[in-house]
Design a protein around this motif. Structure first.
Motif, short mmCIF file in Angstrom:
data_model
loop_
_atom_site.label_atom_id
_atom_site.label_comp_id
_atom_site.label_asym_id
_atom_site.label_seq_id
_atom_site.Cartn_x
_atom_site.Cartn_y
_atom_site.Cartn_z
N ARG A 193 0.80 -1.23 0.00
CA ARG A 193 0.00 0.00 0.00
C ARG A 193 0.84 1.28 0.00
O ARG A 193 0.28 2.37 0.01
CB ARG A 193 -0.99 -0.02 1.15
CG ARG A 193 -2.10 -1.04 0.91
CD ARG A 193 -3.33 -0.78 1.73
NE ARG A 193 -4.33 -1.83 1.50
CZ ARG A 193 -5.42 -2.01 2.23
NH1 ARG A 193 -5.67 -1.18 3.25
NH2 ARG A 193 -6.26 -2.99 1.96
N VAL A 206 -2.76 2.46 5.22
CA VAL A 206 -1.47 1.99 4.69
C VAL A 206 -0.52 1.50 5.78
O VAL A 206 0.35 0.66 5.53
CB VAL A 206 -0.77 3.09 3.86
CG1 VAL A 206 -1.58 3.40 2.61
CG2 VAL A 206 -0.53 4.35 4.68
N ILE A 242 -0.32 -3.97 4.02
CA ILE A 242 -0.31 -2.85 4.98
C ILE A 242 0.88 -3.03 5.92
O ILE A 242 1.17 -4.14 6.37
CB ILE A 242 -1.62 -2.86 5.81
CG1 ILE A 242 -2.82 -2.67 4.87
CG2 ILE A 242 -1.58 -1.80 6.90
CD1 ILE A 242 -4.16 -2.96 5.53
#
Lengths: 315, 315, 315, 315
Positions: free
Chosen positions: B40, B240, B273
């Motif tokens: 991400r 993220v 993530i």
């Protein structure tokens, strides 16, 4: 470092006449007081953050650090050894079968690759920043004073001086960047000496990156960079960090053969200015970014002499 | 990690029924395509930088990393060994008598102290992020895929969820942070679940920092943190990075005794993530800063499983 | 080491009266001349090899080193970190599919586990063996003098003094082994003080090994061992190595609370005698082997302060 | 290692015809049973000690290890980094002013300099000594099986084969030592093939030491050494260790371009014979010592793949 000196040190030299760095100069206590261990990171104020933010126009960011790998040129006996767990470090555990991998690094972590010299890295004889005697700093598991844990984060204006653009070609080893060069290069970029002020970071792009990994022996040899004159000019301007795409930032060998890394002493030891080496200035030069926000939170290793230089430019 | 599991893994468990992470779920290819190695961090766009800048109102910055020292709690067999040169590393050289000091660090550099887990750190059995088989990643001198050199810099909105403020007291080991807790805590801060969106960093302050260095054994034991439900909720929101002031960010032991670090798998392995552990959330909580710019350029160690977590918050 | 000192050092103490080690004593130049860096390893002659061979009657050998593992008690901040390649380090290569594994160790290699103190390990203030000033020895990548590369291999008579047999029980922390104890223990073994002569290695079995790995905190604390009197007696006898199954070989704390590790100074610094710590004396005691050939070729790390103590006893 | 192979591995090759090492050969269980982890160190018996003692006539000893320094040629990515405390590690403490110095080493401790390959160092595909599958051995902090802690000390007959004496000149890179060479060289020394028997150590002096440190690139390249034929002959003779003054002991590149280090597999993996590399055979050759007692207690690093090779020759 010996190879860069063609004349042996002689105690009798008159420093005042040669214009060289001298332990006799009045360079301590520091401008931040006799107990300071943070150097010019003390200049990082909210106002500078607000000014620097105005330079972030496109919303772009770029890492100023090159990838850290075992292929990097390393100075002297330094090492950079990553040892991955190769297979799994552990697991699977649980019904969810968690597995994991680690890696262990042995390195002069603040003195390899893109790096950031702290205040305890360089001295003048047995005196370090703020006149602190070496014996008060020495520590077998890290320095007792001037460690990286004292440095404040940077968020300030950065200025790139593209010497390749100015000269029309990448610079050569041993070529000195003078104050006149700086002024000329800034003019070429549509800027002036007034573009550089207190609290700023100044980065020099010399094109030396062309030898990085491709020819490590050349990379670690004689390099272009600023000399004593430019170092003093920058110190007087009030800059907080000086950077370049070379291993020492300053010109090596120094045009004065009796001098070994004198700009390191002017910047770090006498003025508390940090040096950001092997910086990826080529990324800014490629985008013609000459003013930007320089953002960096150095790695606070207790007693550390430096930090990896993974600063960020935003523009 | 074994001590956190009270039941041995059994292959026969029906994952669908237990709601657990499963290698059978459709979690790859990744949302960024089958070749992605950046997770991400791909969501970091100029627009997010511009939005995040609006959160920098006072011009203040704070390091989200605690000082790295030999006193830190270290997980399992990990080491953090700084060896200073003790005396001078070299010099004096030149008439200017330059002297210098270095230090060498041996550490799981991305897995000690305030740390940032990369995409190769955690797997589900022999599958890692984007379904990459472990055997394609294994490397004795660093991972062949998913190394830190692929991660893009972060400059985005950060949200602090102060669980201590919400609960009225520091949290206890083993206490789970649920979605309801998150919503309640946000409300207490005058915010809502809508405050969290795609590209954001979410940091949880649990008060666990109270054991840091003071009681390392307790620090490294059972901790408060998010569970599977909250992990999935955050993943769905598009965050993220998830951070906390604890060593694993997620609750340990997991309330489901058959699960070992399932949130690590949901975040890292299944969704790309990143996890930011042992983060200095207390510094934001003390200033009541709940929204800020989160700025971080991870250390790009080639093949590295993680990075020191020396991110910066600006507000 | 501070905890073993209950009284601060005072320069005014009259050393002659206290019988303590003193930098003023005439302990240099060494008995082997002012340029010597090998200490009593110089006493290793063919005659001693021939004499020692007569002690090898059964043809048995036993390692005097305990296994080196991460579970070992380590002193102070020292580390012992083995990192295996986990999976293969390389291969398969060739039709023969050669594969290989490595491991990397980070450790104070001569100062962890069963260890052998070299001549540069211990000083008296700023003077080391043979009166060499510390500043002439200091080296960031190993000592400039007195390194392990100067030590000659040992093949000589070894004598075990089994204090557990003599006392009827394992010794306690802080219990001093006196000359009378040594004589009594030798008598119990059917030997006498004359059994110890020039060129010999003397090993003390105290039973302290009972805490090894089982209780590392206790192991690294106060220990039984020889005091100043016995140290001087052994030095006068001409021994080349003194060993024991404890971390410092000498009694800690010293009965004189103003002394910190004085026997290390008497043996190493003043007499060039080596100290073999954490030795597996229990293996000899179990076999009632009191005289044997002690055979050891220390690891010649250039500039090293010590070596692993993987000596061999043959009997 | 890739550079030593000019032909890519092809699974289809008929091993039986090429005479090459094959995982299909009946090389396990080992001659010491299916659970053995000590290899031919099991052959070390009191009788061999007694026989070897008869070879110690002059009472002289010589270290078979070269000094370990940062100047050594290192294979591949391996490191040897000693970091001294530079200044004092600690002290002065006590009225006796005890001071001390340490040093920290990071290295593939058993795979740099004069080294001794353990049984877990080399495999045939995913099978290691005694047919143990690689997956049962892999360990992120050291091997789970076949570690150095299982090896018994060596005190046995050593035979030097001086190829330089035999050939009349130092050998060249890529030159194979055949069985006929061995027999010829032994004859030149007044010995015969019968001089080598079960339990013996055989050391080859090739003169390759001439490149050590002087030209590390050449040193680490193609070398003279034994081939498959001699390796099998030695294995059949019952030897326990094969040594040479080169980095791999065996000829590199192998005359069969499809083979990569096949002798390592014959000796270590198939027969439990140890390999002693970069041994200081020049010291024996200089003294014309062809038979001697070989005495060695390898460093018992738990899970270690090798040990420094600081063996001793007595004659």
């Amino acid at each position: 470092m010996k190879r860069y000196l063609s004349v042996a040190a002689t105690g009798a030299l008159v420093f005042a006449m040669s214009g060289a760095v001298s332990a006799e100069d009045k360079w301590y206590p520091s401008q931040f007081g006799k107990d300071d261990q943070a150097g010019r990171s003390n200049l990082m104020t909210p106002d500078r953050v607000k000014s620097a933010m105005k330079l972030i126009k496109q919303g772009k960011t770029v890492s100023l650090a090159r990838t850290y790998s075992s292929k990097m040129p390393l100075f002297g006996h330094r090492v950079f050894a990553v040892r991955g767990t190769g297979g799994l470090a552990g697991g699977p555990l649980g019904d969810n079968k968690v597995t994991w991998m680690d890696d262990t690094l042995t390195a002069e972590i603040g003195q390899v690759g893109t790096q950031f010299d702290g205040l305890g890295h360089i001295g003048i004889g047995d005196k370090f920043y703020n006149g602190i005697p070496a014996k008060d700093i020495f520590g077998a598991t890290g320095m007792k004073k001037l460690g990286m844990e004292h440095i404040k984060p940077f968020f300030t204006k950065g200025v790139l001086i593209d010497m390749v653009l100015y000269k029309g070609a990448p610079m050569d080893g041993g070529q000195e960047i003078t104050v006149a060069d700086m002024e000329g290069a800034l003019k070429k970029q549509g800027m002036s000496a007034d573009s550089i002020g207190e609290g700023d970071v100044v980065m020099f792009h010399t094109g030396w990156v062309r030898h990085w990994i491709k020819d490590n022996k050349t990379y670690n040899g004689a390099v272009p960079g600023i000399g004593i004159e430019a170092g003093r000019w920058l110190a007087k301007k009030g800059v907080v960090i000086v950077a370049s795409d070379t291993w020492p930032v300053e010109v090596v060998p120094n045009p004065n053969p009796k001098m070994a890394f004198p700009v390191h002493q002017i910047l770090i030891t006498q003025n508390g200015i940090f040096i950001h080496e092997n910086a990826a200035t080529e990324r800014l030069a490629a985008e013609k970014v000459y003013e930007f926000a320089y953002i960096f939170n150095p790695l606070a290793v207790e007693g550390g002499t430096g930090s990896p230089g993974n600063a960020l430019a935003a523009y």
